[in-house]
Design a protein around this motif. Sequence first.
Motif, PDB file in Angstrom:
ATOM      1  N   ALA A   1       0.825  -1.204   0.000  1.00 46.63           N
ATOM      2  CA  ALA A   1       0.000   0.000   0.000  1.00 46.63           C
ATOM      3  C   ALA A   1       0.871   1.271   0.000  1.00 46.63           C
ATOM      4  O   ALA A   1       2.011   1.279   0.459  1.00 46.63           O
ATOM      5  CB  ALA A   1      -0.909  -0.005   1.220  1.00 46.63           C
ATOM      6  N   CYS A   2       0.319   2.301  -0.493  1.00 47.64           N
ATOM      7  CA  CYS A   2       1.009   3.601  -0.509  1.00 47.64           C
ATOM      8  C   CYS A   2       1.109   4.180   0.888  1.00 47.64           C
ATOM      9  O   CYS A   2       0.107   4.204   1.624  1.00 47.64           O
ATOM     10  CB  CYS A   2       0.254   4.579  -1.424  1.00 47.64           C
ATOM     11  SG  CYS A   2       0.967   6.230  -1.461  1.00 47.64           S
ATOM     12  N   THR A   3       2.321   4.611   1.254  1.00 44.52           N
ATOM     13  CA  THR A   3       2.524   5.167   2.605  1.00 44.52           C
ATOM     14  C   THR A   3       2.652   6.700   2.597  1.00 44.52           C
ATOM     15  O   THR A   3       3.086   7.326   3.568  1.00 44.52           O
ATOM     16  CB  THR A   3       3.787   4.574   3.212  1.00 44.52           C
ATOM     17  OG1 THR A   3       4.896   4.889   2.375  1.00 44.52           O
ATOM     18  CG2 THR A   3       3.667   3.045   3.345  1.00 44.52           C
ATOM     19  N   HIS A   4       2.337   7.331   1.423  1.00 45.33           N
ATOM     20  CA  HIS A   4       2.517   8.786   1.275  1.00 45.33           C
ATOM     21  C   HIS A   4       1.630   9.567   2.227  1.00 45.33           C
ATOM     22  O   HIS A   4       0.472   9.210   2.441  1.00 45.33           O
ATOM     23  CB  HIS A   4       2.184   9.185  -0.173  1.00 45.33           C
ATOM     24  CG  HIS A   4       2.133  10.659  -0.361  1.00 45.33           C
ATOM     25  ND1 HIS A   4       3.276  11.460  -0.402  1.00 45.33           N
ATOM     26  CD2 HIS A   4       1.084  11.509  -0.522  1.00 45.33           C
ATOM     27  CE1 HIS A   4       2.917  12.722  -0.576  1.00 45.33           C
ATOM     28  NE2 HIS A   4       1.589  12.797  -0.657  1.00 45.33           N
ATOM     29  N   THR A   5       2.220  10.598   2.844  1.00 46.84           N
ATOM     30  CA  THR A   5       1.470  11.560   3.656  1.00 46.84           C
ATOM     31  C   THR A   5       1.762  12.969   3.123  1.00 46.84           C
ATOM     32  O   THR A   5       2.862  13.263   2.639  1.00 46.84           O
ATOM     33  CB  THR A   5       1.869  11.498   5.129  1.00 46.84           C
ATOM     34  OG1 THR A   5       3.265  11.774   5.230  1.00 46.84           O
ATOM     35  CG2 THR A   5       1.559  10.106   5.714  1.00 46.84           C
TER      36      THR A   5
END
Length: 862
Positions: free
Chosen positions: A115-119
Amino acid sequence: MCNGKEFKKRIYGIGLALCVTTVMMPTSALAVENTAGDTNGKAKLSTTCENHAVHDETCNYVEAVEGKACSHLMEDGTYSCAPTVSDNEADTGNDSYVCDHTDDCGYAEAVEGSACTHTCDLCSTPQTEPVVEPIAESIEEPVEEEAVCTCKVRCVPAEEDAAEAYIDEDCPLCSAEGADLSQVCLGTEAAPLLLSETSGEVKVATFEELRDAINNATGDVTIHTTQALDLSGGLTISRDTKYNITIKLDGNLTSSSGTKVIDNSSSKTVTICGSGEIKGTGAPAIMNTGGGTLNIDSQDVKVIYSGGTAYTAAIQNSSNGTINVKNGTLCNDSNAYGAYVINQDSGTTNISGGKLEMAKGNNGHVVVNAGGTLNISGGTMESTGGSNTNSIYNSKKGKTNITGGTVKNSDNSGRAIYNDTGSNVEISSGEVTSLQDNAIANNGGTLKISGGTVTSNAVGRNLIDQTNGTTNISGGSLTAGQDGFAIRNDGGVLNISGGTVEVSENTHGNTINNVNGGETNITGGTVTGVASVIENGENGTVTISGGRVEGQTGYAIVTKGKVDVKNIPDGKSAILKGSAGAIESKGDLAVFTIAEGNKVAIAAVNADGTETETYDPAHLSTYKYLEFKKEQTTPGEDTKPGEDTKPGNDTKPDSDGDNSHSGRGGSSSSGGSNSGSATVTPSADSSIRTVNYKGQSLRDWESIAKAITSINPSQLTNAQGQGTVLIVNLGNSAQKIDATAIRALDQTKGTALHVLLGQGDAVTFHSGTDHTAYKGVDFKHTKESWKKDSMRYLNIAFDRTEPIGTEVQFHVHLQDGTPGQTAVVYAADASGNIVPAYQTVIADNGNISIPINEKRIMVVAY
């Protein structure tokens, strides 16, 4: 671009959707690409942040790759690209092949996405976002429920009723170990079974249902077994049963070895019908022990006794019970000895149909009647196998009545009927047959035949074999086989008054063999044979009073003993007919007499009755046809014993014929016929001889006297009365009894001398009586009989009136005397008056015994 407020709303909605989706989907679903629109001609990835449309290395996003299966393995489990075996062709059946995925099998390993962990700070909001909790199922802790009784029918503990004990194993309370059934069981008493209003039957499929249907009946009930049942320890119909029970079979009933299948202990009626077998192994299939009634009433019912070594039966009846066999089959499937029906005590068995068959086993019987009553009116009873078996064994004073049906024995050493001591068999119709042995054995019992047929096809065997019994034949047809006797009478009594007794193929044996003191009386009927018809042994007696005795190639009678013709009724006749001769006398003991009142009507030298002659006893052997009739008397002046009647007056019968009631009788000598003379006329061709002394016959008084002094019963061939009795026949000789032999009695103890005088008369001297005054006496006498009203009189006159010098018993035969009838003897007193002197009873042989010590005129009234 959207303003700040709208942006916040959009971020909040997307976050909420992702939370819900995250809970419901697997992790790999987060890496699935979604086209939301075009940006500079490129696909725009949906992210959590609109400021970063493309995943890069900083967000740790990894796209999931779907794997591919190996194409070698097909759906049926075989490999499509297995190593080459021959001719470059794959071996599709080699399931031991291991694929390493290096030969273009198409395999591709799946890669898990991340999963994408971008914040993004730009997307941050100071507002507190609502926390969305994952939706999870609520799991309740199990609550333990309290066990309850599930019984519908009350359980019964063994200690309460062992026979009816029952526990419901499916009930959590009642099936628990140590459960107090009286406290925990909620079941109710079993409700009675109710009959169907349409069929009138209760159908059962188990032993328990059958038992309960009987025990719970509220009225007469028909119970239909819908399949074969194992009755384990047996079915008992208890003594308390109040209703009649019908068991309709649709299958077999069996029980454990050694246990009866059905025991009717009740006084009610139990009927077995339908189709099936009831098989007892080592025990009776059915017992009827309570005085009730058992009916076998279907042609498709079979009752079987099988196995075991003890004597038993398919059906056993006792205690005043009744068995009715109307149809069906009763059989023995065992090599052990046994029976099909045992009828004992005072039970009654009625057989009107069906078949009772014994095909196995030795020393057994089809039906045993041990003290009860057996009635046969139809059906078949047959023994076909084994040895020493009987179709009917009648014992212990049992009574068997045969009015129809067939009683048959086919084995090699068995009888159709065996009648034991004191028992009775009566045959009025039906068929009794034996193929290998005697048809009927009468061992001390009573046999009566008034109709039906009795036959034997056995070679050298007897139709009726009798030992010390009594057989009365008044009708029916009796036919013997080859080389055997129709009737062997060994020491018994045979009375033939009607019917036909014959041997149609016998060229060696006789129709009647009368031996060992046997007594044969023929008053009617027809007795015929190929060879000689009647053979009479030394100690036997044959009495002819009617009927026909006819020999086709031999004699009518061959006798070594005594033959009497007497008591022929008015208008009747007796005929002796033989191609070889009417009578053949053999041996010193042969005696042929024609009693007074009977005469020879026809004496012929041809067997057809032609070429008649005047009868002469001296020419007895020349006659082939003899017909006897009663003399017709002419009533005259009767002399009645009473007052003023004195010997010597004009009413006194005398020897010279004056006032002697001519034509009323006369007398005959032993060995001769009634010639019409009132005087015994001795013949010079006969002399005295002993009758029952073993060895040679003694023919003079000195030899007889010598024998008396040392005689014992072992030296005699038969007994007369009590003690040791030597019998002497005077034949046609003078009737003087010498003093030499009589005085020899004084030297003995318990000895008697019995002297036959002819005409059926005799005189007996006993030891223990003083014989010193006896000088030798001639007992010649005349007899004359007449009848007045219902009384018959016999006048006895000795040739000379004188004292005898001792006391003797004078035996005189009374014509037409009835055994048991009272007879009064009148004798002349000192003044010559005829006065009552003695009263006695007529014996079975028609004689009376009169104690006398002098010869004088006597008149017997009876």
